[in-house]
Scaffold this active site. Structure first.
Site, mmCIF file in Angstrom:
data_model
loop_
_atom_site.group_PDB
_atom_site.id
_atom_site.type_symbol
_atom_site.label_atom_id
_atom_site.label_comp_id
_atom_site.label_asym_id
_atom_site.label_seq_id
_atom_site.Cartn_x
_atom_site.Cartn_y
_atom_site.Cartn_z
ATOM 1 N N GLU A 134 -18.210 4.883 -1.439
ATOM 2 C CA GLU A 134 -17.436 4.195 -2.472
ATOM 3 C C GLU A 134 -18.201 4.031 -3.785
ATOM 4 O OE1 GLU A 134 -15.837 3.249 1.514
ATOM 5 O OE2 GLU A 134 -17.840 3.107 0.626
ATOM 6 N N ARG A 175 0.849 -1.204 0.000
ATOM 7 C CA ARG A 175 0.000 0.000 0.000
ATOM 8 C C ARG A 175 0.887 1.258 0.000
ATOM 9 N NH1 ARG A 175 -2.172 1.454 6.058
ATOM 10 N NH2 ARG A 175 -0.458 0.560 7.245
ATOM 11 N N ASP A 209 -8.385 -5.777 12.208
ATOM 12 C CA ASP A 209 -9.656 -5.240 11.723
ATOM 13 C C ASP A 209 -10.713 -6.326 11.562
ATOM 14 O OD1 ASP A 209 -8.593 -2.749 11.735
ATOM 15 O OD2 ASP A 209 -8.431 -2.527 9.570
ATOM 16 N N ARG A 245 -1.625 -4.490 3.590
ATOM 17 C CA ARG A 245 -1.326 -3.643 4.748
ATOM 18 C C ARG A 245 -0.006 -4.030 5.399
ATOM 19 N NH1 ARG A 245 -4.951 -3.746 10.318
ATOM 20 N NH2 ARG A 245 -3.990 -1.960 11.363
ATOM 21 N N HIS A 285 -5.450 -3.109 1.810
ATOM 22 C CA HIS A 285 -5.950 -3.861 2.965
ATOM 23 C C HIS A 285 -6.704 -5.117 2.549
ATOM 24 C CE1 HIS A 285 -4.942 0.018 4.634
ATOM 25 N NE2 HIS A 285 -5.082 -0.446 5.870
ATOM 26 N N PHE A 300 -14.296 -2.601 0.290
ATOM 27 C CA PHE A 300 -15.209 -1.551 -0.152
ATOM 28 C C PHE A 300 -15.105 -1.295 -1.653
ATOM 29 C CE2 PHE A 300 -13.952 0.007 4.281
ATOM 30 C CZ PHE A 300 -14.887 -0.816 4.881
#
Length: 312
Positions: free
Chosen positions: A58, A10, A117, A167, A109, A83
């Site tokens: 999004e 990322r 998460d 990530r 991610h 998303f």
């Protein structure tokens, strides 16, 4: 001996956008209130006038990106994979894929390694979703060098591109000076005559380590990096299957619909051999440290080695 350099892809994405932004004034970056996490904030700082925060919307962002692409811009819409590929699937399909617009999707991610998460954010289905959209190029780079090269290639390609970034910091295994990225062309990282390991994304470096463990057991494993899930490098996959006769696929994604499925579809039609898929096995993830999760779901070098040994 010095430690191998590790960088999250990322971060590579954010840095590559800035470099491209210096060269191309038509490059626009959109994010959905996640600029710090997706690293598009790096671009925002360098080119604030070419960064658009669409808020936590999004689906709307996909529509905005589609519209901008018809006005001569090259928009990179960015969010978490859950998303970008999940929540906005309909808009990506109908507003970007169907008219085959020049929109790039930077999805960060992805996979189990999102860690703490938890299952709601650990997208293990995105490669399958994006593969299904006609004309969509799907890229999953394995390290910093490859990720930055992929972003550049995505800009140069005319049409929709989905890019998957992680990530967790991963080892840099490619040499920036000698590495050449080409959409749809896999890379043989290690020759071998007994079995073939075809990996994508984060598990590529882990597969190389697993191959070392296998070598200690007298098993000579070829390791191939498939950074482009679609279009798949069918020529390389078939050639490898013909040479070793035994194939393992490794991905930080569901074994349903991703790299494993793509490889099996290809070989079932062109060169049937035994294929074993290593990945997330039809289950949701859970909350926990990324490295612990990769170990539990047997996607680290030790887990990959154990699964291959058990299958053999």
């Amino acid at each position: 001996m010095s430690e191998v350099k590790k960088i999250a892809t990322r971060d590579s994405y954010g840095n590559a956008l800035v470099e491209l932004g210096k060269e191309h004034e038509n490059l626009i970056v959109l994010d959905a209130d996640l600029a710090a996490a997706t690293k598009t904030g790096i671009f925002k700082k360098a080119f604030p006038e070419r960064h658009v925060d669409c808020g936590i919307a999004e689906c709307n962002m996909a529509g905005i990106a589609a519209g901008m692409s018809t006005c001569g811009y090259v928009p990179f819409m960015s969010s978490f994979a859950m998303f970008a590929a999940g929540r906005a699937f309909e808009q990506v399909r109908n507003s970007i894929g169907y008219p085959h617009l020049n929109v790039k999707i930077g999805a960060t991610h992805a996979g189990i390694s999102v860690g703490e998460d938890g299952a709601t954010h650990q997208c293990n289905e995105d490669l399958a979703l994006m593969r299904e959209i006609p004309g969509m190029v799907v890229i999953n780079p394995c390290d910093d060098v490859e990720a930055r090269a992929a972003v550049k290639a995505a800009y140069e390609y005319v049409g929709p591109v989905y890019m998957r970034f992680g990530r967790l910091a991963v080892p840099v295994i490619n040499d920036e000076i000698t590495y050449k990225f080409e959409i749809g062309k896999g890379v043989e990282l290690r020759p071998g005559k007994d079995i073939t390991i075809i990996a994508t994304g984060l598990p590529v470096s882990e597969s190389l380590e697993a191959a070392k463990f296998l070598a200690e057991d007298g098993i000579d494993a070829q390791v191939i990096n498939i950074h482009t899930i679609k279009p798949l490098d069918e020529e390389l996959v078939v050639k490898a299957a013909q040479a070793t006769g035994r194939v393992f696929t490794v991905e930080e994604h569901s074994i349903i619909g991703g790299l494993g499925s793509a490889v099996m579809e290809c070989l079932a039609e062109k060169n049937p051999v035994k294929v074993t898929r290593i990945g997330v096995r039809d289950t949701f993830g859970e909350s926990g440290p990324a490295k612990d999760l990769l170990h539990k779901y047997e996607l680290d070098a030790e887990g990959i080695y154990k699964q291959i040994k058990a299958a053999l």
